[in-house]
Write an enzyme that holds these catalytic residues in place. Structure first.
Site, PDB file in Angstrom:
ATOM      1  CG  ASP A  61      30.823   3.632 -39.891  1.00 44.54           C
ATOM      2  OD1 ASP A  61      31.773   3.030 -39.069  1.00 44.54           O
ATOM      3  OD2 ASP A  61      29.951   3.931 -39.019  1.00 44.54           O
ATOM      4  CG  ASP A  68      33.363   1.678 -35.667  1.00 47.03           C
ATOM      5  OD1 ASP A  68      32.642   2.214 -35.852  1.00 47.03           O
ATOM      6  OD2 ASP A  68      32.113   1.108 -34.623  1.00 47.03           O
ATOM      7  CG  HIS A  76      31.736  -1.562 -31.615  1.00 49.75           C
ATOM      8  ND1 HIS A  76      30.676  -1.541 -30.603  1.00 49.75           N
ATOM      9  CD2 HIS A  76      31.822  -1.452 -32.473  1.00 49.75           C
ATOM     10  CE1 HIS A  76      30.361   0.157 -31.465  1.00 49.75           C
ATOM     11  NE2 HIS A  76      31.267  -0.283 -32.643  1.00 49.75           N
ATOM     12  CD  GLU A 118      28.115   5.152 -35.620  1.00 47.97           C
ATOM     13  OE1 GLU A 118      27.505   4.241 -36.554  1.00 47.97           O
ATOM     14  OE2 GLU A 118      28.539   4.953 -35.177  1.00 47.97           O
ATOM     15  CD  GLU A 119      30.593   3.695 -32.472  1.00 49.56           C
ATOM     16  OE1 GLU A 119      29.717   3.023 -31.585  1.00 49.56           O
ATOM     17  OE2 GLU A 119      31.598   3.462 -33.053  1.00 49.56           O
ATOM     18  CG  HIS A 149      31.324   7.388 -36.418  1.00 47.73           C
ATOM     19  ND1 HIS A 149      32.249   7.356 -35.041  1.00 47.73           N
ATOM     20  CD2 HIS A 149      31.237   5.702 -36.672  1.00 47.73           C
ATOM     21  CE1 HIS A 149      32.271   5.591 -34.937  1.00 47.73           C
ATOM     22  NE2 HIS A 149      31.688   5.312 -36.545  1.00 47.73           N
TER      23      HIS A 149
END
Length: 350
Positions: free
Chosen positions: A242, A187, A322, A221-222, A69
């Protein structure tokens, strides 16, 4: 198995420096599409704006799909305050303290861009004393200080900034001489780079593959629904590429490829997981197996949406996910190697 590490790193840096918070991913999708186009790989866009690329194999009925993603964490203007500061709402899941002090860019609906900094309202220790440290980092107390002469709400609006404008975080990409890649948004831009490195290996070496393989480049995706629809019809196996999360109690590290056994959505397909492990072992690929209690992937979203296929999850180890993320080129290499080995695997008993 030799592939172009320099290409992987160069493309990843370019993608990391292309802002793409969930909902504002067109430039990143187009950048990835251009890479597929340059390799002569057919692509199309879904109605939701995701990108699907396909390399035909000998068996077109039993297809494999790998996903990555391009969408990332970010923000959106929520309120313009009377003093000219800006309140924002989060895009994706992160702690407010992880973006405190970060440089940002606001992109207006007319594509004008303005820079600023995310700060706590009580940022000055000389003014607020102990409150600087004790103030809770939340949506109410965090604000953006614009790098423009603005003294009130009207001044901000004259710039063309409005509620709903996207906010980009400065990725601060750094590739060290020791092989570490430090950046926000690894990510999943590290995973995308591994996918394109895989494609470049297959195309440059003119390798015939046993099964048609699709690459699903998702853009939501997030927020949980990236691959929840539009997966190629003949997909019998879906593997998300991922990031693997590191921390206390985790087996993952920054040097191996991780094969996920279970996340918050439940276990991944046991048979597919065991095949991925065997492929890693047979090809001398350094790997770990791990479980993530606070994680979901495009593979789990696709299955939850009704996908009737085996699903799996692999990826490079990313520290401080993150937040201020970091991985190592060795982990990217091992991830790319496993992607290649998986694509070259022939399924005998379908």
């Amino acid at each position: 198995m030799r592939f172009d590490n320099e290409y992987i790193l160069n493309f990843m840096e370019k993608l990391l420096n292309t802002p793409s918070p969930t909902g504002d991913t067109v430039k990143a999708i187009d950048l990835v599409k251009k890479e597929f186009d340059n390799m002569g790989i057919d692509t199309y866009k879904t109605i939701k704006g995701a990108l699907v690329a396909t390399i035909k194999g000998k068996d077109n009925d039993y297809q494999k799909t790998l996903s990555g993603h391009v969408d990332t964490l970010g923000g959106m203007v929520k309120e313009i305050k009377s003093n000219g500061r800006i309140k924002f709402t989060k895009i994706g899941g992160y702690a407010f303290n992880s973006v405190e002090g970060e440089y940002i860019t606001i992109n207006t609906i007319n594509n004008k861009q303005y820079t600023g900094t995310i700060l706590i309202k009580t940022a000055s220790t000389h003014v607020y004393g102990e409150k600087t440290g004790s103030t809770e980092r939340n949506e109410e107390n965090m604000e953006i200080r614009l790098d423009e002469i603005v003294k009130n709400e009207e001044d901000v609006k004259k710039l063309g900034i409005n509620v709903g404008d996207f906010i980009y975080f400065d990725p601060r990409v750094k590739i060290t001489d020791s092989g570490f890649v430090k950046s926000r948004h690894l990510d999943d831009k590290a995973g995308i780079a591994a996918i394109l490195g895989t494609c470049k290996y297959l195309i440059n070496n003119k390798i015939s593959i046993p099964h048609t393989v699709n690459f699903f480049i998702s853009n939501y995706e997030e927020v949980g629904h990236g691959a929840a629809g539009s997966v190629p019809e003949n997909t019998k196996e879906f593997v998300a590429v991922d990031m693997a999360a590191l921390g206390d109690g985790q087996a993952s590290d920054e040097y191996n490829v991780t094969i996920c056994a279970k996340d918050s959505s439940g276990p991944y397909d046991f048979g597919l997981r065991n095949r991925l492990i065997k492929l890693a072992q047979d090809n001398n690929i350094d790997y770990k197996v791990d479980i993530y209690p606070h994680y979901g992937s495009d593979a789990s979203a696709a299955v939850r949406a009704g996908g009737r296929f085996k699903h799996g999850l692999i990826g490079p180890g990313v520290d401080a996910s993150h937040s201020f993320e970091r991985t190592h080129v060795i982990s990217l290499e091992n991830t790319t190697k496993l992607c290649i080995a998986y694509i070259l695997e022939k399924i005998e008993n379908q």
